[in-house]
Design a protein around this motif. Structure first.
Motif, PDB file in Angstrom:
ATOM      1  N   GLN A   1       6.177  -3.322   9.835  1.00 46.41           N
ATOM      2  CA  GLN A   1       6.681  -2.126   9.141  1.00 46.41           C
ATOM      3  C   GLN A   1       8.186  -1.965   9.330  1.00 46.41           C
TER       4      GLN A   1
ATOM      5  N   VAL B   1       1.232  -6.529   6.346  1.00 48.04           N
ATOM      6  CA  VAL B   1       0.876  -5.221   5.794  1.00 48.04           C
ATOM      7  C   VAL B   1      -0.257  -5.370   4.777  1.00 48.04           C
ATOM      8  N   GLU B   2      -0.174  -6.407   3.957  1.00 48.70           N
ATOM      9  CA  GLU B   2      -1.245  -6.660   2.972  1.00 48.70           C
ATOM     10  C   GLU B   2      -2.574  -6.931   3.668  1.00 48.70           C
TER      11      GLU B   2
ATOM     12  N   GLN C   1      -4.105  -3.776   4.960  1.00 47.97           N
ATOM     13  CA  GLN C   1      -4.714  -3.024   3.859  1.00 47.97           C
ATOM     14  C   GLN C   1      -6.056  -3.622   3.465  1.00 47.97           C
ATOM     15  N   GLU C   2      -6.111  -4.949   3.416  1.00 45.37           N
ATOM     16  CA  GLU C   2      -7.368  -5.625   3.063  1.00 45.37           C
ATOM     17  C   GLU C   2      -8.469  -5.336   4.082  1.00 45.37           C
TER      18      GLU C   2
ATOM     19  N   ASP D   1      -5.266   1.972   6.693  1.00 47.29           N
ATOM     20  CA  ASP D   1      -4.344   2.732   5.856  1.00 47.29           C
ATOM     21  C   ASP D   1      -3.152   3.144   6.721  1.00 47.29           C
TER      22      ASP D   1
ATOM     23  N   ASP E   1      -0.417   4.652   5.942  1.00 49.78           N
ATOM     24  CA  ASP E   1       0.037   6.021   5.700  1.00 49.78           C
ATOM     25  C   ASP E   1      -0.806   7.008   6.507  1.00 49.78           C
TER      26      ASP E   1
END
Length: 372
Positions: free
Chosen positions: A234, A323-324, A327-328, A332, A334
């Motif tokens: 990040q 990061v991808e 997410q997978e 999350d 955020d």
């Protein structure tokens, strides 16, 4: 030349101390750290709580202050005393750097973090109480705080934006800074924007702790393989965002009026995983136009065996893929950021309350018991 000094002279990164105690001020330790290469200082309710709890150096001032019967004011009076002393120690750095470094940060009361108007009023009051150009008032990057930051920048006040845990919030912080500068320019077409200074504090180790906990609950080989990578990924993407947003026509127009970069500040750089190298969150994020904040143990580790080389914009492709992959896996970031923001404010509020309780206890020892 030691690593602390080399960070700035070779890589244009400014090392700041993430701590403030009265001992450092009275025994000359802060001055010695500045001589070794420290270029700024941050504080928060937690560091102040530890300072008061671990020292008797505040007692004589407290004995005088509790006569008013106002423990909140006693807290602020003692915090302001420390900050003003630190501002004096760091003023030569501020002057020599043309206003880029030499800052000391003091945080508004954490209870105000979700109230824009109260945050603005408190920050203005601190800037008026402490008349120093090298003061940063710390404002948490809540939704209400972001709105306050824009107003404070438009006022021309120096702000350290704290508790940033994710890229979406960071982009809002950048927009608040740019929008605040533009508002200031609109108010006065002749205004020189060079006197407005801000940093954006992007947190690290707390992110890894939170994400790794979620990955541990998921289990599996892929989740295990990606543990310990979220924070640096990040941060590297945050630096890319910083470079994009502080370039181009919009920024050039502000820079022509004297506007200064809102530098990313790497916070929470002390490692929490005992398996990690103790300088990991410093070594991997070195680069120009950044600040790294160092708690005392991390500072000593960096100065002893830190690696000084440009790393902040290396491995960006890997960071994007990390990061991808998160997410997978259903992580999350955020949501993680929102949870950490809440937890950070809870911790700071608890530290603030702890100080008030401690002051109440000590006031009784002075024969002037004051309820918390």
């Amino acid at each position: 030349m030691n690593p602390l000094r080399r960070l700035h002279t070779e890589q244009r990164q400014s090392p700041w101390l993430d701590d403030l105690t009265r001992e450092q001020l009275t025994n000359g330790e802060l001055r010695r750290l500045v001589e070794r290469g420290v270029r700024g200082l941050t504080s928060n309710p937690s560091t102040f709580a530890r300072a008061v709890a671990g020292s008797s150096r505040y007692d004589s001032q407290l004995a005088e202050l509790v006569r008013t019967g106002d423990l909140d004011e006693a807290y602020w009076a003692m915090a302001v005393s420390d900050v003003e002393a630190a501002l004096g120690v760091l003023k030569p750095v501020h002057d020599a750097s043309g206003g880029e470094d030499g800052f000391v940060s003091l945080e508004i009361a954490p209870q105000l973090a979700h109230d824009t108007a109260a945050t603005v009023a408190a920050a203005r009051a601190l800037h008026e109480r402490i008349d120093a150009r090298n003061l940063h008032v710390k404002v948490p990057a809540t939704a209400a705080g972001v709105a306050a930051i824009r107003q404070l920048i438009a006022d021309g006040r120096n702000v350290n934006v704290t508790l940033i845990f994710g890229l979406a919030r960071y982009e809002q912080v950048i927009e608040a800074y740019l929008g605040g500068l533009e508002e200031r320019a609109r108010r006065d077409p002749q205004a020189d924007l060079s006197g407005v200074r801000s940093v954006a504090s992007f947190f690290l180790s707390r992110v890894d702790t939170a994400v790794d906990h979620r990955l541990g609950e998921l289990g599996g080989e892929e989740a295990t393989a990606i543990r310990g990578q979220a924070a640096l990924a990040q941060a590297k993407l945050a630096y890319q965002l910083f470079r994009r947003r502080f370039s181009g026509q919009r920024w050039d127009a502000l820079a022509a009026r004297g506007a200064q970069l809102q530098r990313p500040l790497w916070a929470s750089t002390g490692t929490k995983n005992p398996l990690d190298p103790d300088t990991r969150y410093v070594d991997e994020l070195i680069g120009p136009d950044t600040v790294t904040t160092l708690p005392p143990t991390t500072l000593e580790a960096v100065d002893d065996h830190g690696t000084v080389a440009r790393t902040v914009d290396g491995g960006v492709d890997f960071a994007e893929r990390t990061v991808e992959r998160l997410q997978e896996l259903g992580i999350d970031l955020d949501e993680v950021g929102h949870d950490l923001e809440r937890d950070g404010l809870t911790a700071f509020t608890a530290a603030y309350d702890q100080v008030i309780e401690l002051l109440a206890t000590k006031s009784g020892a002075f024969g002037r018991a004051v309820p918390a």
